[in-house]
Design a protein around this motif. Structure first.
Motif, PDB file in Angstrom:
ATOM      1  N   VAL A 160       0.672  -1.000   0.411  1.00 30.55           N
ATOM      2  CA  VAL A 160       0.048   0.115  -0.095  1.00 30.55           C
ATOM      3  C   VAL A 160       1.103   0.983   0.216  1.00 30.55           C
ATOM      4  O   VAL A 160       1.527   1.133   0.515  1.00 30.55           O
ATOM      5  N   THR A 192      -6.377   0.001  -4.155  1.00 31.13           N
ATOM      6  CA  THR A 192      -4.875  -0.658  -3.656  1.00 31.13           C
ATOM      7  C   THR A 192      -4.567  -1.848  -4.110  1.00 31.13           C
ATOM      8  O   THR A 192      -5.932  -2.722  -4.880  1.00 31.13           O
ATOM      9  N   ASP A 217      -3.584   4.424  -4.337  1.00 32.92           N
ATOM     10  CA  ASP A 217      -3.632   3.584  -3.306  1.00 32.92           C
ATOM     11  C   ASP A 217      -3.876   3.751  -1.816  1.00 32.92           C
ATOM     12  O   ASP A 217      -3.742   2.850  -1.341  1.00 32.92           O
TER      13      ASP A 217
END
Length: 284
Positions: A160, A192, A217
């Protein structure tokens, strides 16, 4: 040249002999100035400015500037956190076989983060790996009424955000596989990465280009680029990220900054590669 022009007892050069070129006096003087500037740091001064060096060495400021530019390009000096003074770079440890202990990562990265900030005016952050997550530990806040704050202590999984994904991309295949095997890939935003094949594609892209772009994301309102901070075997200590509001730091604008940012990141890694990053036994 005839043999009569040679000094007594000297042999005439053969057809295959090369007559050494005469040293370039200007080049010798420039080299001597560079060495004098390096030697000026040997008295233990933590940092020196151009004017201070000029007075101490009896040089003009322009001479000192040129010598420092050469040393800066080669990694033997770095700008300090203020950006206006200079200190010895970690590359000088090459002369000692790089046997010293690694410096604190924020201290090592600070001058380069300052340069990235001056290039972009945007927020620059430093993250380190702690097992399966990246933790933000240091940063410089961007300019302007709307700027990304420095999220000290922010913890994100390695799949992430650009800051974390660039770390994951520079781990070896076995560590990436272990990361993917041991957890569900949490989706923080719709963009993500949520599947193993997506992560592997991102890992391959990151390794190929050497950096990771934001994918919106983690923070949908921000965009940026992250560079790894690598040790002497290519293992990541962490990452340095430049990010800003997506309305201002657009992909097109970031593309204009990218060559200069890559050059700074390359110089940072010349220094960080003198040391060995912590392994699994240290939580790395």
């Amino acid at each position: 040249m005839s043999s009569a022009e040679l000094a007594p007892g000297a042999a005439a050069p053969g057809a295959g002999d090369e007559v050494p070129a005469r040293p370039d006096p200007a080049g010798n003087k420039a080299t001597a100035r560079v060495l004098a500037v390096v030697a000026a740091f040997a008295d233990g001064s933590p940092s020196l400015g151009v004017s201070e060096l000029a007075r101490r060495l009896g040089m003009t400021k322009s001479m000192v500037h040129r010598a420092l530019a050469t040393l800066l390009d080669e990694g033997y000096v770095v700008r300090d956190a203020s950006g206006s003074r200079y200190q010895l770079g970690y590359r000088v440890l090459e002369f000692a076989g790089a046997t010293g202990s690694a410096p604190e990562l924020p201290e090592l990265c600070a001058p380069y983060m300052r340069e990235m900030y001056e290039i972009t005016g945007e927020t620059v952050t430093l993250a380190v790996r702690r097992g399966p997550v990246a933790v933000t530990v240091h940063g410089i806040e961007g300019r302007g009424p709307i700027a990304r704050r420095v999220p000290i202590g922010r913890v994100v999984p390695l799949h992430v955000s650009a800051a974390a994904r660039v770390i994951l991309g520079h781990l070896d295949d076995a560590e990436v596989e272990e990361y993917l095997r041991d957890r569900v890939l949490e989706k923080v935003t719709p963009t993500t990465l949520g599947a193993a094949d997506e992560v592997w594609e991102d890992v391959r892209t990151t390794r190929q280009q050497g950096y990771a772009f934001g994918l919106y994301d983690h923070a949908p309102s921000a965009f940026g680029v992250a560079f790894p901070v690598l040790d002497r075997v290519g293992r990541p200590y962490g990452s340095v990220t430049v990010s800003g509001p997506r309305d201002r730091l657009t992909p097109e604008r970031l593309a204009g900054y990218l060559p200069a940012l890559i050059a700074v990141a390359d110089r940072l890694n010349r220094h960080s590669r003198l040391f060995r990053a912590p392994g699994k036994e240290n939580g790395g």
